[in-house]
Design an enzyme around this catalytic site. Structure first.
Site, short mmCIF file in Angstrom:
data_model
loop_
_atom_site.label_atom_id
_atom_site.label_comp_id
_atom_site.label_asym_id
_atom_site.label_seq_id
_atom_site.Cartn_x
_atom_site.Cartn_y
_atom_site.Cartn_z
N TYR A 1 -0.40 -3.81 -3.94
CA TYR A 1 1.00 -3.43 -4.18
C TYR A 1 1.77 -4.51 -4.91
O TYR A 1 2.97 -4.37 -5.13
CB TYR A 1 1.69 -3.13 -2.84
CG TYR A 1 1.23 -1.84 -2.25
CD1 TYR A 1 -0.05 -1.72 -1.74
CD2 TYR A 1 2.06 -0.71 -2.22
CE1 TYR A 1 -0.51 -0.53 -1.20
CE2 TYR A 1 1.60 0.48 -1.68
CZ TYR A 1 0.33 0.56 -1.18
OH TYR A 1 -0.12 1.74 -0.65
N LYS B 1 -11.58 -4.13 5.14
CA LYS B 1 -12.83 -3.77 4.45
C LYS B 1 -13.47 -5.07 3.97
O LYS B 1 -13.78 -5.26 2.79
CB LYS B 1 -12.50 -2.80 3.29
CG LYS B 1 -13.68 -2.15 2.63
CD LYS B 1 -14.33 -1.05 3.46
CE LYS B 1 -15.62 -0.60 2.80
NZ LYS B 1 -16.40 0.32 3.66
N ASP C 1 -13.37 2.10 7.06
CA ASP C 1 -13.90 3.47 7.07
C ASP C 1 -14.27 3.89 8.50
O ASP C 1 -13.98 5.00 8.94
CB ASP C 1 -15.09 3.64 6.10
CG ASP C 1 -16.06 2.48 6.12
OD1 ASP C 1 -15.83 1.50 6.86
OD2 ASP C 1 -17.08 2.55 5.40
N ASP D 1 -1.19 2.14 4.44
CA ASP D 1 -0.58 3.32 3.81
C ASP D 1 -1.43 4.55 4.12
O ASP D 1 -0.94 5.58 4.60
CB ASP D 1 -0.51 3.07 2.30
CG ASP D 1 0.36 4.08 1.58
OD1 ASP D 1 1.00 4.91 2.25
OD2 ASP D 1 0.41 4.04 0.34
#
Ligand SMILES: NC(=O)C1=CN([C@@H]2O[C@H](COP(=O)(O)OP(=O)(O)OC[C@H]3O[C@@H](n4cnc5c(N)ncnc54)[C@H](OP(=O)(O)O)[C@@H]3O)[C@@H](O)[C@H]2O)C=CC1
Ligand SMILES: O=C(O)CCC(=O)C(=O)O
Ligand SMILES: [Mg+2]
Length: 409
Positions: A159, A226, A274, A298
Site C-alpha cells: 500500500y 506469508k 493461506d 484487507d
C-alpha cells in the site's frame, strides 16, 4: 484554525491530548466525512443512531457536535480536489473522526483516499473486530464461534504506493538494476511494485495488539504472514512481532510452542496466511486477535466478516497514537447508491467503536443492544433478508429507526 469551506460549529469543544491522554469534553466536536456511493444514505442513518444513543445514555449531559469535512466526490465538487489539505488539518485539530467509504479508481487515477488518510495521519493500526450478533444469518454452521479482532498494519506493505506502470522509465530502470544485481530477468512488459515492511512498523502494530489484548483480557494473538515465500518482508514481520512480544511483554505472554496446559497468559502463535484463511473458517474458536500486514489484513477482514453475516456488519477503526478515524470495512457499494437500501450496520458499529474510544461506554452499549435486538426480531436490510427466510426487509432508514426504538436507555 480558520478553514476555507469547513464550517466550525459555534457550540462544542475540542478533544485534546494532555499528559499523554485523550481528554474528551461533554460536547466534543467530531469531524465526519459522508463518503461516496452509498455513503450519504448510510451516514444519515448512522448519525441519527449515534445522536439518539448519546441522548438516551446521558439525558442531555453529553452530546456530539458534528462538523462535516470533505473528501471524495463531494470534495472534488467543492474544492476541485479529492482530498483537501484542510480535511487532514481538521482531523489533526479535533483528533477523532468518522467517515463513510470513498471510491478508488481501479488500474488508473488517483491513489486511494482511504489509504492516503491512514498514511498522512499515521493511523497505523486498522482494528476490525468480527463477532456474531444473535439472529444474523450466516453461511457457516457455528457463527457464534467467531470472535476475532484483526489488527492490520495500515501504513506499509504494497500500500506504500511505490508502483510503476509497464514501460515507464522507473520500471525499466528497476528491471535493469535487478538484473544487474541478481542476474534475474523480469519480463520487459512488466509493471513493478515494491513491498516495504519495517521493523518499526511491525513492532508498533504488535505492541498495539498486545496492549489491547492485555487491557481486554483476550486469549491469544496469531501473527498472520506469508513468510515462507516473502522471507524478508512477511517472514521478518513474523520475527519482529515475536521479538517485540518477548522483549516488552515477556511476563504476560507464552508462546504456543511452550504451552503445556491451560494458561492465563496471552498465547502468541503464528500461521501462514493461506492456512489462516481455512483455519478461520473451520476452527474459528481457536483464533482471537490476528496481527497481520496491510494486504493480508484487507483480505482477511472481508473474508472473516462474511462468516458472521457479510460486509454490512463489519466495523473498523484506523487508530494511531491519538488520532483515530473510524470507518466500515466495506466500500461504496455504488450499485445501491441513493436507494436507501444497504445495511448501515458497519458504520453504526464503527460509531460504537468510536464511542468506546471516547470512553462513552453507556452509549456504545445502547447501540449494540438496539442493533442486536432489531436483527433478532427479524427486521433487517436486504443483505440479511435474502439469507433469512421469514424476515421483514426494510430500508436503511427504517432499520435505523427500529434500532433506536430497540434501545433501552
Ligand atoms: N474504506 C473504504 O472507503 C473502502 C472503499 N472501497 C472502495 O469502494 C468501491 C467499491 O468497492 P467494492 O469492491 O465493490 O466493495 P464494496 O465493499 O463497496 O461492495 C462489495 C459488495 O459488498 C456488499 N456490501 C458492501 N457494503 C454493504 C452494505 N453496507 N450493506 C450490505 N452489503 C454491502 C454488497 O454485496 P452484494 O452485491 O452481494 O449485495 C456489495 O456489492 C471501490 O472504489 C473501492 O476502492 C472498498 C473498500 C473499503
Ligand atoms: O481504499 C480503498 O479503496 C479500499 C480500501 C479497503 O479495501 C479497505 O480499507 O479494506
Ligand atoms: Mg478492504
Amino acid at each position: 484554525m480558520a478553514y476555507q469551506r469547513i464550517s466550525v460549529p459555534v457550540e462544542g469543544e475540542k478533544i485534546t491530548v494532555q499528559n499523554n491522554t485523550l481528554v474528551v469534553p461533554d460536547t466534543p466536536i467530531i469531524p465526519f466525512i459522508e463518503g461516496d456511493g452509498t455513503g450519504p444514505d448510510i451516514w444519515r442513518a448512522s448519525q441519527y443512531v449515534f445522536d439518539q444513543a448519546v441522548a438516551r445514555a446521558y439525558h442531555g449531559r453529553r452530546k456530539i457536535v458534528w462538523m462535516e469535512v470533505y473528501a471524495g466526490e463531494k470534495a472534488n465538487q467543492l474544492y476541485g480536489t479529492y482530498l483537501p489539505d484542510e480535511t487532514v488539518e481538521a482531523i489533526q485539530e479535533y483528533y477523532v473522526a468518522i467517515k463513510g467509504p470513498l471510491t478508488t479508481p481501479v488500474g488508473e487515477g488517483f491513489k486511494s483516499l482511504n489509504v492516503t488518510l491512514r498514511q498522512v495521519l499515521d493511523l497505523y493500526a486498522c482494528i476490525r473486530p468480527v463477532k456474531y450478533y444473535q439472529g444474523t444469518p450466516c453461511p457457516v454452521k457455528n457463527p457464534e464461534k467467531v470472535d476475532m479482532i484483526i489488527f492490520r498494519e495500515n501504513t506499509e506493505d504494497v500500500y506504500s504506493g511505490l508502483e510503476w506502470a509497464m514501460d515507464t522509465a522507473e520500471a525499466r530502470d528497476i528491471i535493469a538494476y535487478i538484473e544487474s544485481r541478481t542476474g534475474k530477468k523480469i519480463r520487459p512488459d512488466s509493471g513493478i511494485g515494491i513491498k516495504p515492511m519495517s521493523r518499526f512498523g511491525s513492532e508498533r502494530i504488535m505492541r498495539k495488539a498486545l496492549e489491547y489484548a492485555i487491557a481486554n483480557h483476550r486469549k491469544s494473538i496469531t501473527i498472520v504472514h506469508k513468510g515462507n515465500i516473502m522471507k524478508y518482508t512477511e517472514g521478518a514481520f513474523k520475527n519482529w512481532c515475536y521479538e517485540l512480544a518477548r522483549r516488552e511483554f515477556g511476563d504476560k505472554i507464552i508462546l504456543e510452542s511452550e504451552l503445556t496446559g491451560p494458561t492465563d497468559r496471552i498465547v502468541i502463535k503464528d500461521r501462514i496466511a493461506d492456512n489462516m484463511f481455512q483455519q478461520a473458517l473451520l476452527r474459528p474458536d481457536e483464533y482471537d486477535i490476528l496481527v497481520t500486514m496491510n494486504l493480508n489484513g484487507d483480505y482477511l477482514s472481508d473474508a472473516v466478516a462474511a462468516q458472521v453475516g457479510g460486509l454490512g456488519m463489519a466495523p473498523g477503526g484506523n487508530i494511531g497514537d491519538f488520532y483515530a478515524v473510524f470507518e466500515a470495512t466495506h466500500g461504496t457499494a455504488p450499485k445501491y447508491a441513493g436507494l436507501d437500501k444497504v445495511n448501515p450496520g458497519s458504520v453504526i458499529l464503527s460509531g460504537k467503536m468510536m464511542l468506546e474510544y471516547l470512553g462513552w461506554i453507556e452509549a456504545a452499549q445502547l447501540i449494540e443492544q438496539g442493533l442486536q435486538k432489531t436483527i433478532a426480531s427479524g427486521v433487517v436490510t436486504y443483505d440479511l433478508a435474502r439469507q433469512m427466510p421469514g424476515s421483514r426487509e426494510v430500508k436503511t432508514s427504517e432499520f435505523t429507526k427500529a434500532i433506536v426504538e430497540n434501545m433501552e436507555g
